[in-house]
Write a protein that holds these residues in place. Sequence first.
Motif, mmCIF file in Angstrom:
data_model
loop_
_atom_site.group_PDB
_atom_site.id
_atom_site.type_symbol
_atom_site.label_atom_id
_atom_site.label_comp_id
_atom_site.label_asym_id
_atom_site.label_seq_id
_atom_site.Cartn_x
_atom_site.Cartn_y
_atom_site.Cartn_z
ATOM 1 N N LYS A 1 11.128 -1.153 -17.763
ATOM 2 C CA LYS A 1 11.927 -1.997 -16.881
ATOM 3 C C LYS A 1 11.004 -2.594 -15.820
ATOM 4 N N ALA A 2 11.020 -3.912 -15.662
ATOM 5 C CA ALA A 2 10.177 -4.583 -14.652
ATOM 6 C C ALA A 2 10.688 -4.232 -13.262
ATOM 7 N N VAL A 3 9.829 -3.621 -12.422
ATOM 8 C CA VAL A 3 10.236 -3.166 -11.092
ATOM 9 C C VAL A 3 9.409 -3.837 -9.994
ATOM 10 N N ARG B 1 14.013 -4.029 -6.896
ATOM 11 C CA ARG B 1 12.843 -4.567 -7.598
ATOM 12 C C ARG B 1 12.287 -5.729 -6.793
ATOM 13 N N GLY B 2 11.090 -6.185 -7.108
ATOM 14 C CA GLY B 2 10.500 -7.340 -6.441
ATOM 15 C C GLY B 2 9.063 -7.089 -6.026
ATOM 16 N N LYS B 3 8.525 -8.000 -5.184
ATOM 17 C CA LYS B 3 7.163 -7.882 -4.684
ATOM 18 C C LYS B 3 7.094 -6.961 -3.482
ATOM 19 N N GLY B 4 8.169 -6.968 -2.674
ATOM 20 C CA GLY B 4 8.205 -6.125 -1.486
ATOM 21 C C GLY B 4 7.670 -6.848 -0.257
ATOM 22 N N ASN B 5 7.566 -6.132 0.843
ATOM 23 C CA ASN B 5 7.046 -6.662 2.118
ATOM 24 C C ASN B 5 5.616 -6.203 2.335
ATOM 25 N N LYS B 6 4.951 -6.889 3.287
ATOM 26 C CA LYS B 6 3.554 -6.568 3.560
ATOM 27 C C LYS B 6 3.475 -5.197 4.223
ATOM 28 N N ILE B 7 2.641 -4.348 3.699
ATOM 29 C CA ILE B 7 2.426 -3.009 4.250
ATOM 30 C C ILE B 7 1.203 -3.006 5.174
ATOM 31 N N PHE B 8 0.118 -3.670 4.717
ATOM 32 C CA PHE B 8 -1.171 -3.631 5.422
ATOM 33 C C PHE B 8 -1.684 -5.069 5.551
ATOM 34 N N GLY B 9 -2.255 -5.372 6.703
ATOM 35 C CA GLY B 9 -2.723 -6.738 6.957
ATOM 36 C C GLY B 9 -4.061 -7.038 6.324
ATOM 37 N N LEU B 10 -4.097 -7.214 5.029
ATOM 38 C CA LEU B 10 -5.339 -7.553 4.321
ATOM 39 C C LEU B 10 -5.598 -9.042 4.406
ATOM 40 N N ASN B 11 -6.871 -9.413 4.262
ATOM 41 C CA ASN B 11 -7.273 -10.818 4.234
ATOM 42 C C ASN B 11 -6.968 -11.379 2.846
#
Length: 754
Positions: free
Chosen positions: A626-628, A673-683
């Motif tokens: 299942k695509a999560v 499901r989805g991409k989600g929110n930003k956890i860490f401020g990466l470049n």
Amino acid sequence: MPTQPPLNFEGIERQPLRAFTEKAYLDYSMYVILDRALPHIGDGLKPVQRRIVYAMSELGLSAASKHKKSARTIGDVIGKFHPHGDSAAYEAMVLMAQSFSYRYPLVDGQGNFGSPDDPKSFAAMRYTESRLTKYASLLLSELGQGTVDWQLNFDGTLEEPVLLPSRVPNVLLNGATGIAVGMATDVPPHNLREVVAACVKLIDDPDTTLGDLCKSIKGPDYPTGAEIISSKEEIRQIYKTGNGSIRARAVYEMEDGDIVLTQLPYQVSGSRIQEQIAAQMQAKKLPMVEDVRDESDHEHPTRIVIVPRSNRVDVEQLMAHLFATTDLERTYRVNLNIIGLDGRPRVMDLKSVLQEWLTFRFDTVTRRLKWRLDKVNARLHILDGLLAAYLNLDEVIRIIRREEEPKPVLMKRFDLSEIQAEAILETKLRHLAKLEEMKIRGEQKELAEERDDLEKILKSKAKLNKLVRDELVADAETFGDDRKSRIVERAAAQAIDETELVTVEPVTVVLSERGWVRSAKGHELDPATLSYKTGDSFQAAARGRSTQQAVFLDSTGRAYSLLAHTLPSARGQGEPLSGRIDPPEGATFAGVMIGDPEDRWVVASDAGYGFVVKLEELFSRNKAGKAVLKVPDGSGVLAPSAVPKVEGALLCAVSSDGKLLAFPVGDLPELPRGKGNKIFGLNAKKVESREEFLAGIAVVSPGQNLLVRSGERKMTLKYAELKDYRGERAQRGAVLPRGWRKVERLEVESKEGG
């Protein structure tokens, strides 16, 4: 070389191939339907069955005679009436002899005629012997009384009956199954007394409703007994439409704590039941069953014993599971597709079947009465001539002695017919005694009374009805028996949930880098100490219970679930997940999750995005998963982390350049499901070039430690020490101490200092 003359097609029929093939296939279809697969409403037999019964009657194999070799019977059948294979004809005869196949067998077999476990295990026809049963007389007793039409056999040398004059509705009593071209039939067997009772109702009142008929015919009556568990409404609907399905269930009783099966559904093999139960026991799906054995013998044709593991086992729940997962409960198709009196097959409702058969029966009885009336009148006619001769005996003797052609003289002198004159001339001298005249007058009186009775019945609908009715009741009294299949309305059986059949115990599910999986008992195991295949190593582990589902997350963000107790034991090196599921080509596995459906986990990509998800959202019965988690191109998936059910839990995320960020896990949204929110401020640019990425995540609650691993080294940060790395979601965090800038993954220790 002489030239060939042109072909001459004069006088030869020519037609398109399409027209020829269409007609040929239609002819074949009609042959299969009418002359092979479907029973006739009159006698309820297919042609091969009818010919077997008739051939046996012609051989004198009645119920009162001695058995005769079956090969002799089959030889007569295929040689005189049915030019087909001997094995097919013999199998049809065997079927009519099997008491577990036919509700009212037509053949009485002696020898091996098969068994319920294997109906086709019968001996060859050279070994077995057979004769007709008493019940078969109901099909044959009126055969020579002008009741049916006759036709020439296949080579025109003999005659055979078109139908047999059945005295009871055999089509319902023994039922029939058959597959023709474009149609099939499935008529279940019924009880003789019930069917006759319904016929009597229709004779008494032709307007009897289907509901009243169903009060007599409660449902099918299978020869092996068992319970019919379909509801009355379902059965009534079947009889109303002629289509549907009947559910039958085995009968069991308790003996000294053991479950004893005494009746199995129709056409169900006891050995097959044992195999099905044993297979579940071997697959550890029946832990509450200790043993299953067959104790069937001559006195107890069906006796299968199931031994529960203890007296605490819920027998009703166990049997419901077996009914749902084995042939102890079967569904039978019903399709009352029968050839009617008009020679056409059609699906009939119950009332139509009975009405049409009664039409056949009344026609048969009428023909029988007329045939007998003709015989009586013919005999009376002869007796009148004989009496005239006895009254003028001297004159008759004088004419016979003196005339060269006495017949015409006798006819003219005493006004006799040719038949009467012939009867007088054939009279033996011993019959010229005075007593013969008295016998003739007595016979005349009896026959005259019989003639008057026959004429009254033929002229009166009521008397004819009474005759047919009385004969049906008498036959039911002679050949009827009690119902074998009890009708007990029950709900459909439910299988026990697989998790309820498994012992609940703690397990640790271990996943290797190459995707091999295994399950170890207990939570004390250190997965890193296990042996792995050459080139493989520990990837992830999750602790839960044997009845829970283990969810695996692959590098494409798809989730797959398998029951923990079905995974291979940790005593070995496990087995590849790809043998159980079907991941995309080239995909690897990032981590494993296990717990209750309501448990929450953090899933994230190393691009720095993620979300909280309930475990039940990740369950999938599909082997393709299942695509999560939506994973950005070029990015990977991090090992998921469980969210504790306590306040103050922190989500810790570490980047590839050694920066650690801790923030409340509640700041991350919960999504299915989805991409989600930003956890860490990466470049973003460095993420695309893979110069920077998220190395790991872990959720730490009060009382737990965070382990920061870099190769063989590890650094322990207590929950209180995480305050130095606290920040807002999506920030870059604080730098770890020198020497810990190359972090490989984060782990959680359950207790501080543990």
